[in-house]
Scaffold this active site. Structure first.
Site, PDB file in Angstrom:
ATOM      1  N   CYS A   1      -3.305   1.135   7.032  1.00  0.00           N
ATOM      2  CA  CYS A   1      -3.506   0.474   8.150  1.00  0.00           C
ATOM      3  C   CYS A   1      -3.844   1.674   9.374  1.00  0.00           C
ATOM      4  O   CYS A   1      -4.599   1.191  10.162  1.00  0.00           O
ATOM      5  CB  CYS A   1      -1.834   0.085   8.673  1.00  0.00           C
ATOM      6  SG  CYS A   1      -0.632   1.116   8.724  1.00  0.00           S
TER       7      CYS A   1
ATOM      8  N   ASN B   1       0.893  -1.077  -0.083  1.00  0.00           N
ATOM      9  CA  ASN B   1       0.095   0.046   0.088  1.00  0.00           C
ATOM     10  C   ASN B   1       0.815   1.165   0.138  1.00  0.00           C
ATOM     11  O   ASN B   1       0.425   2.257  -0.587  1.00  0.00           O
ATOM     12  CB  ASN B   1      -1.091  -0.077   1.104  1.00  0.00           C
ATOM     13  CG  ASN B   1      -0.232  -0.138   2.551  1.00  0.00           C
ATOM     14  OD1 ASN B   1       0.722  -0.663   2.542  1.00  0.00           O
ATOM     15  ND2 ASN B   1      -1.238   0.408   3.606  1.00  0.00           N
TER      16      ASN B   1
ATOM     17  N   LYS C   1      12.414  -7.147   1.118  1.00  0.00           N
ATOM     18  CA  LYS C   1      11.623  -8.023   0.250  1.00  0.00           C
ATOM     19  C   LYS C   1      10.242  -7.127   0.235  1.00  0.00           C
ATOM     20  O   LYS C   1       9.457  -7.048   0.939  1.00  0.00           O
ATOM     21  CB  LYS C   1      11.286  -9.551   0.724  1.00  0.00           C
ATOM     22  CG  LYS C   1      10.457 -10.370  -0.307  1.00  0.00           C
ATOM     23  CD  LYS C   1       9.662 -11.251   0.162  1.00  0.00           C
ATOM     24  CE  LYS C   1       8.199 -10.631   0.415  1.00  0.00           C
ATOM     25  NZ  LYS C   1       7.601 -10.254  -0.598  1.00  0.00           N
ATOM     26  N   PRO C   2      10.084  -6.491  -1.070  1.00  0.00           N
ATOM     27  CA  PRO C   2       8.790  -6.040  -1.332  1.00  0.00           C
ATOM     28  C   PRO C   2       7.654  -6.839  -1.603  1.00  0.00           C
ATOM     29  O   PRO C   2       7.965  -7.982  -1.731  1.00  0.00           O
ATOM     30  CB  PRO C   2       9.229  -5.150  -2.515  1.00  0.00           C
ATOM     31  CG  PRO C   2      10.200  -5.764  -3.385  1.00  0.00           C
ATOM     32  CD  PRO C   2      11.082  -6.540  -2.174  1.00  0.00           C
ATOM     33  N   ALA C   3       6.513  -6.473  -1.343  1.00  0.00           N
ATOM     34  CA  ALA C   3       5.190  -7.153  -1.751  1.00  0.00           C
ATOM     35  C   ALA C   3       5.202  -7.649  -3.124  1.00  0.00           C
ATOM     36  O   ALA C   3       5.712  -6.791  -3.931  1.00  0.00           O
ATOM     37  CB  ALA C   3       3.966  -6.306  -1.405  1.00  0.00           C
TER      38      ALA C   3
END
Length: 463
Positions: free
Chosen positions: A266, A134, A157-159
């Site tokens: 979030c 996000n 580590k990206p999404a």
């Protein structure tokens, strides 16, 4: 492990790129390289590290248009929001460039004249980060900034949904002069790379932003090697509006908090708790404003709400809307979708629900979408009880011009981030973190660098 990752545009279904996923051997080799690089990088001066962070920030700002377009295409958020995130991304680097120079030790008075007692701080080692889709840029520098300032090395580590922004961000870090083994990126599934991070003796700290269930799993796995952990997890933010609040102003803040990034943050408002004397006025004005928001491809001019990220997120949001309607909720705005499963784009029109009850799923689960449920309250004690009745404690908002009520909410709401007449409180210079199951530790502010430091005590005798 999977061989490649397909990145698509959630607004159009277009395939943007197919990138290779790192094998377990590649990940482990990068972890070892980061560990080895720490030995040299940790010896650099605070001024050297600060200069690297400042240069990286300059390059991000110089390339913010490119970064923003990448973000919008793979994430879906409107381009102005992506441009704002690029600036927000750089702000963490400039803030921690200064904090690198403020890592003070201290001398403790000894009980005898023949001793000297010293305390120093040093970087914890190789830091492994797992970041969400996000905020694909800012959530990286909010972790990398303090880690590098402390003298740590960093691997991220990206999404899987949004790796392209991170790839470019790491390239800019290297262009700024940060050694390649000091800031590294790996790509792949979290379920495959996470255990490699947590199980590695080379990694001394795990930092994660994402869901609470995944955070709990990472904490459990990290216990095996006694790693430090920082967790920024789920939220279920209440947005409380008192009878003395400026309703028009509250509406503008509610729009910003709820519908930014299509409600996929979030800290976005999830539960609107409005005093019974003003619930009708707020509901009418808020619903009218929400219905007027322009929905579409984030690359198009004037778009204010883009698509949700993928079908899994889309289905959850639709289920919550349908559950609320089945249990008696009234749709005041939106409630409709614009999607094509075959083409792969998922739009949900900004939705406002009235006559909401606490047994509805939307009041019990984080939505992560552009849906705003409204309930009324009679007393402030009741509002606090409703707000705190959740395992989460990340962010909460309250709107009142009465200072006694404001202090009451500040002291009684069990949330790590509070906005008093402010729907957008996050900033690099302030701590960002939650209570209860919303996380461990804070990011941002002077608090944000402490998790990346070890404390070392030295007692010198026979002086």
């Amino acid at each position: 492990m999977s061989n490649q990752i397909t990145v698509t545009n959630p607004a159009t279904g277009e395939v943007l790129a197919q990138i290779p996923a790192d094998s377990a051997d590649t990940v482990n080799a990068k972890l070892k390289a980061g560990h080895e690089a720490f030995k040299k990088f940790s010896k650099t001066t605070a001024y050297e590290r600060a200069a690297l962070l400042e240069k990286w920030a300059e390059l991000i700002l110089a390339n913010k248009q490119e970064l923003a377009e990448i973000m919008t295409k793979e994430n879906g958020k409107p381009l102005p929001e992506s441009l704002g995130e690029a600036a927000y991304t750089a702000s963490y680097l400039t803030w921690y460039a200064e904090e690198a120079k403020r890592l003070y030790g201290r001398t403790i008075p000894a009980a005898t004249s023949s001793k000297r007692l010293l305390v120093t701080q040093q970087g914890i080692g190789l830091v492994a980060a797992i970041t969400p889709w996000n905020f694909p840029a800012a959530m990286m520098t909010r972790k990398a900034g303090p880690a590098l300032a402390a003298g740590c090395t960093f691997i991220v580590k990206p999404a899987e949904d949004t790796p392209l922004t991170m790839i470019r961000l790491v390239e800019l870090a290297h262009e700024a002069g940060i050694p390649k083994d000091v800031v590294q990126i790996v790509n792949g599934k979290g379920s495959e790379i996470g255990p490699l991070f947590t199980g590695s003796d080379y990694v001394r700290k795990i930092t994660f932003t994402g869901s609470t269930p995944v955070g709990k799993l990472l904490i459990q796995q990290s216990a095996e090697t006694v790693k430090g952990v920082s967790m920024e997890l789920g939220g279920h933010a209440p947005f409380i509006i008192c009878e003395d609040a400026d309703i028009d102003y509250a509406v503008t803040q509610a729009l910003a908090s709820k519908f930014r990034n299509a409600g996929q943050t979030c800290v976005c408002a999830n539960r609107f708790l409005v005093h019974e004397s003003v619930v009708a006025e707020f509901s009418e004005k808020f619903a009218k404003a929400a219905a007027a928001l322009k929905v579409g491809n984030g690359m198009d001019a004037g778009v204010e709400v883009g698509p949700v990220i993928n079908k899994k997120g889309f289905d959850k949001i639709v289920e919550q809307i349908e559950d609320a309607k089945a249990k008696g909720a009234t749709v005041l705005a939106g409630g409709t979708t614009n999607h094509d499963v075959e083409k792969g784009y998922f739009f949900i029109n900004p939705t406002v629900l009235g006559n909401v009850t606490h047994d509805m799923n939307i009041m019990q689960e984080e939505t992560f979408g552009p849906v705003a449920p409204i309930v009324s309250f009679k007393t402030y004690e009741e509002a606090v009880e409703i707000a705190n009745n959740t395992p989460f404690g990340l962010a909460a908002y309250f709107f009142t011009d009465n200072y006694k009520r404001g202090i009451f909410f500040q002291e009684n709401l069990d949330f790590g981030i509070l906005g008093w007449n402010d729907g957008l409180p996050s900033t690099a210079q302030a701590p960002f973190g939650g209570m209860k199951e919303s996380g461990i530790g804070s990011e941002g502010g002077i608090e944000g660098i402490q998790p990346y430091l070890e404390t070392k005590y030295l007692s010198i005798g026979n002086i």
